[in-house]
Design an enzyme around this catalytic site. Structure first.
Site, mmCIF file in Angstrom:
data_model
loop_
_atom_site.group_PDB
_atom_site.id
_atom_site.type_symbol
_atom_site.label_atom_id
_atom_site.label_comp_id
_atom_site.label_asym_id
_atom_site.label_seq_id
_atom_site.Cartn_x
_atom_site.Cartn_y
_atom_site.Cartn_z
ATOM 1 N N HIS A 91 0.859 -1.191 0.000
ATOM 2 C CA HIS A 91 0.000 0.000 0.000
ATOM 3 C C HIS A 91 0.890 1.234 0.000
ATOM 4 C CE1 HIS A 91 -2.877 3.073 1.196
ATOM 5 N NE2 HIS A 91 -3.807 2.259 0.740
ATOM 6 N N GLU A 139 -3.788 3.405 -7.292
ATOM 7 C CA GLU A 139 -4.186 4.533 -6.435
ATOM 8 C C GLU A 139 -3.140 5.636 -6.536
ATOM 9 O OE1 GLU A 139 -6.567 2.936 -2.745
ATOM 10 O OE2 GLU A 139 -4.432 2.801 -2.336
ATOM 11 N N ILE A 144 -5.140 10.206 -2.594
ATOM 12 C CA ILE A 144 -5.607 9.394 -1.459
ATOM 13 C C ILE A 144 -6.055 10.295 -0.305
ATOM 14 C CG2 ILE A 144 -4.845 7.785 0.348
ATOM 15 C CD1 ILE A 144 -3.188 6.331 -1.733
HETATM 16 O O1 G3P Z 1 -6.522 1.863 0.433
HETATM 17 C C1 G3P Z 1 -7.467 2.788 0.015
HETATM 18 C C2 G3P Z 1 -6.989 4.142 0.054
HETATM 19 O O2 G3P Z 1 -5.648 4.389 0.001
HETATM 20 C C3 G3P Z 1 -7.847 5.181 -0.573
HETATM 21 O O3 G3P Z 1 -8.093 6.063 0.461
HETATM 22 O O4 G3P Z 1 -9.390 7.679 1.699
HETATM 23 O O5 G3P Z 1 -8.845 8.084 -0.698
HETATM 24 O O6 G3P Z 1 -10.505 6.334 -0.086
HETATM 25 P P1 G3P Z 1 -9.284 7.097 0.327
#
Ligand code: G3P
Length: 222
Positions: A91, A139, A144
């Protein structure tokens, strides 16, 4: 089958009894809509949650170690025995060295843990696909936890990741994440070729978590 993966990170709303409460909501919504739901929790919460709900519980991480003389590390066999069905690997908030990713992918296969290997960009997604994870999750790190969903801010990244991963291995599916908040974002992710989403703050920190999950689930059954 399309999937909603909720990573509860170390949010207070996703820790201990709060994580269990969310897992129960996910179980309800999953059953109601016939959607596959996965909750990725802190290793310390795996046992309690896996024991309580029928949805799949994943660990947010495991260390590249085997049984033996290691102190304070997360042993792959231990998360499996605690009830985890899979694990997130690399991650962007817990990046790993290439050799440790390789070790974890081998270990996960050996002890039968599913894998979601996380990539911050298309080149890393392509590279991770060579390890044959069950999923590569794309991602962009800068999105994020933010307000703008990757599906509107960088849709091309999802599409390119899907193409790149497919070129390497057609059996590896792609998930996308970062800033996803609602059913519209989920629908767009699927249109772009993803097999589901990896979401955190949009669900974990939502005022009404059930409502958000239902909205997302509806987008997957359409
Ligand atoms: O692992 C999921 C993550 O990194 C995404 O985070 O808060 O943008 O949905 P978020």
């Amino acid at each position: 089958m399309n999937v909603i993966v909720v990573n509860v990170k170390t949010y207070k709303e996703g820790t201990g009894k709060n994580a269990l409460e969310l897992a129960r909501i996910m179980e309800d919504v999953g059953n109601e809509y016939g959607i596959r739901m996965i909750i990725a929790v802190q290793p310390t919460d795996i046992f309690k949650i896996a024991d309580d709900v029928s949805i799949e519980v994943f660990s947010q991480h495991m260390d590249a170690i085997d049984y033996g003389s290691n102190t304070g590390w997360i042993l792959p066999h231990a998360i499996k025995e605690a009830g985890a069905k899979g694990v997130l690997v690399n991650h962007s908030e817990h990046r790993m060295k290439l050799e440790d990713i390789a070790f974890n992918m081998e270990m996960a296969k050996k002890i039968r843990l599913q894998t979601i290997a996380c990539a911050g960009n298309v080149n890393v997604a392509r590279a991770l696909a060579t390890f044959k994870p069950d999923y590569v999750a794309i991602e962009p790190p800068e999105l994020i936890g933010g307000e703008i969903s990757v599906t509107s801010a960088r849709p091309e990244v999802i599409k390119n990741a899907v193409d790149a991963v497919r070129e390497i291995n057609e059996n590896v599916e792609v998930l996308c994440g970062a800033g996803i908040k609602n059913g519209g974002d989920v629908a767009r992710a699927i249109e772009l070729g993803a097999k589901g989403i990896l979401v955190a703050s949009g669900v974990v920190k939502a005022k009404n978590r059930k409502m958000v999950l239902e909205d997302m689930a509806r987008a997957l059954v359409k």
